[in-house]
Design a protein around this motif. Structure first.
Motif, PDB file in Angstrom:
ATOM      1  N   THR A 180       5.798  -4.277 -14.261  1.00 35.86           N
ATOM      2  CA  THR A 180       4.956  -3.629 -13.250  1.00 35.86           C
ATOM      3  C   THR A 180       5.202  -2.130 -13.211  1.00 35.86           C
ATOM      4  O   THR A 180       4.252  -1.337 -13.210  1.00 35.86           O
ATOM      5  N   GLU A 187       2.484   0.682 -13.965  1.00 31.71           N
ATOM      6  CA  GLU A 187       2.016   1.446 -12.808  1.00 31.71           C
ATOM      7  C   GLU A 187       2.720   2.777 -12.599  1.00 31.71           C
ATOM      8  O   GLU A 187       2.231   3.620 -11.865  1.00 31.71           O
ATOM      9  N   SER A 220       6.673  -0.983  -0.714  1.00 32.11           N
ATOM     10  CA  SER A 220       5.588  -1.851  -0.242  1.00 32.11           C
ATOM     11  C   SER A 220       4.537  -2.090  -1.328  1.00 32.11           C
ATOM     12  O   SER A 220       4.005  -3.192  -1.459  1.00 32.11           O
ATOM     13  N   GLU A 221       4.243  -1.069  -2.113  1.00 35.55           N
ATOM     14  CA  GLU A 221       3.283  -1.229  -3.214  1.00 35.55           C
ATOM     15  C   GLU A 221       3.837  -2.171  -4.274  1.00 35.55           C
ATOM     16  O   GLU A 221       3.113  -3.022  -4.797  1.00 35.55           O
ATOM     17  N   SER A 262       6.003  -4.497  -3.783  1.00 36.36           N
ATOM     18  CA  SER A 262       5.999  -5.831  -3.182  1.00 36.36           C
ATOM     19  C   SER A 262       4.621  -6.492  -3.304  1.00 36.36           C
ATOM     20  O   SER A 262       4.515  -7.685  -3.571  1.00 36.36           O
ATOM     21  N   ARG A 263       3.572  -5.710  -3.117  1.00 32.65           N
ATOM     22  CA  ARG A 263       2.204  -6.253  -3.258  1.00 32.65           C
ATOM     23  C   ARG A 263       1.882  -6.572  -4.715  1.00 32.65           C
ATOM     24  O   ARG A 263       1.202  -7.559  -5.005  1.00 32.65           O
ATOM     25  N   GLN A 264       2.356  -5.759  -5.636  1.00 32.31           N
ATOM     26  CA  GLN A 264       2.065  -5.955  -7.059  1.00 32.31           C
ATOM     27  C   GLN A 264       2.799  -7.158  -7.634  1.00 32.31           C
ATOM     28  O   GLN A 264       2.272  -7.853  -8.494  1.00 32.31           O
ATOM     29  N   THR A 314       3.610 -10.410  -6.984  1.00 37.21           N
ATOM     30  CA  THR A 314       3.256 -11.501  -6.089  1.00 37.21           C
ATOM     31  C   THR A 314       4.258 -12.651  -6.190  1.00 37.21           C
ATOM     32  O   THR A 314       4.744 -12.971  -7.271  1.00 37.21           O
ATOM     33  N   SER A 354      10.058 -12.577  -2.597  1.00 38.98           N
ATOM     34  CA  SER A 354      10.414 -12.285  -1.208  1.00 38.98           C
ATOM     35  C   SER A 354      10.946 -10.860  -1.116  1.00 38.98           C
ATOM     36  O   SER A 354      11.406 -10.283  -2.119  1.00 38.98           O
ATOM     37  N   GLN A 355      10.915 -10.301   0.074  1.00 47.43           N
ATOM     38  CA  GLN A 355      11.433  -8.951   0.281  1.00 47.43           C
ATOM     39  C   GLN A 355      12.918  -8.893  -0.073  1.00 47.43           C
ATOM     40  O   GLN A 355      13.376  -7.943  -0.705  1.00 47.43           O
TER      41      GLN A 355
END
Length: 131
Positions: free
Chosen positions: A41, A45, A51-52, A54-56, A58, A61-62
């Motif tokens: 990723t 990217e 946060s970005e 984390s969204r990428q 999928t 867990s945090q």
């Protein structure tokens, strides 16, 4: 036999136990699912906020994302940059060392593209002979 010749040809025989231990430790760390996904990723990217990322990535867990990023940072693969703002902003990117590993993983993608059909055929043949 081919694997033996590859190993003998490409690696020195007098590797120190420290180097061998590091290689084994690093491979086991890289082999986990999340390290490879995060590496891929960030390779694609570039720099991402937590946060970005984390969204990428999928399904992670945090807590697992935090643990994996910390391990990758400790290994020198990821650079963490903290901005003193409100709220605090944290960005992650691959380090120069991480970029070299990302380039090495590109070879896995090349292998997958070149051998996808052969793997599918082998799996189908195995499944057919197993029933």
């Amino acid at each position: 036999k081919r694997a033996e010749s590859y190993k003998a040809r490409d690696y020195p025989k007098d590797v120190s136990p420290g180097v061998e231990g590091l290689v084994r430790e690093m491979i086991s760390g890289f082999a986990d699912k999340w390290t490879v996904v995060i590496l891929d990723t960030l390779w694609d990217e570039g720099t991402l906020r937590f946060s970005e990322l984390s969204r990428q990535v999928t399904g992670i867990s945090q807590k697992m994302l935090t643990q994996t990023l910390r391990r990758m940072e400790r290994d020198g693969l990821v650079v963490r940059k903290l901005y003193a703002s409100v709220p605090p902003r944290v960005e992650y990117s691959l380090s120069p060392l991480g970029l070299t590993l990302g380039a090495a993983f590109c070879n896995v993608w090349i292998w997958a593209v070149e051998n996808h059909d052969a793997v599918i055929e082998a799996r189908q043949a195995f499944d057919a002979s197993s029933t």
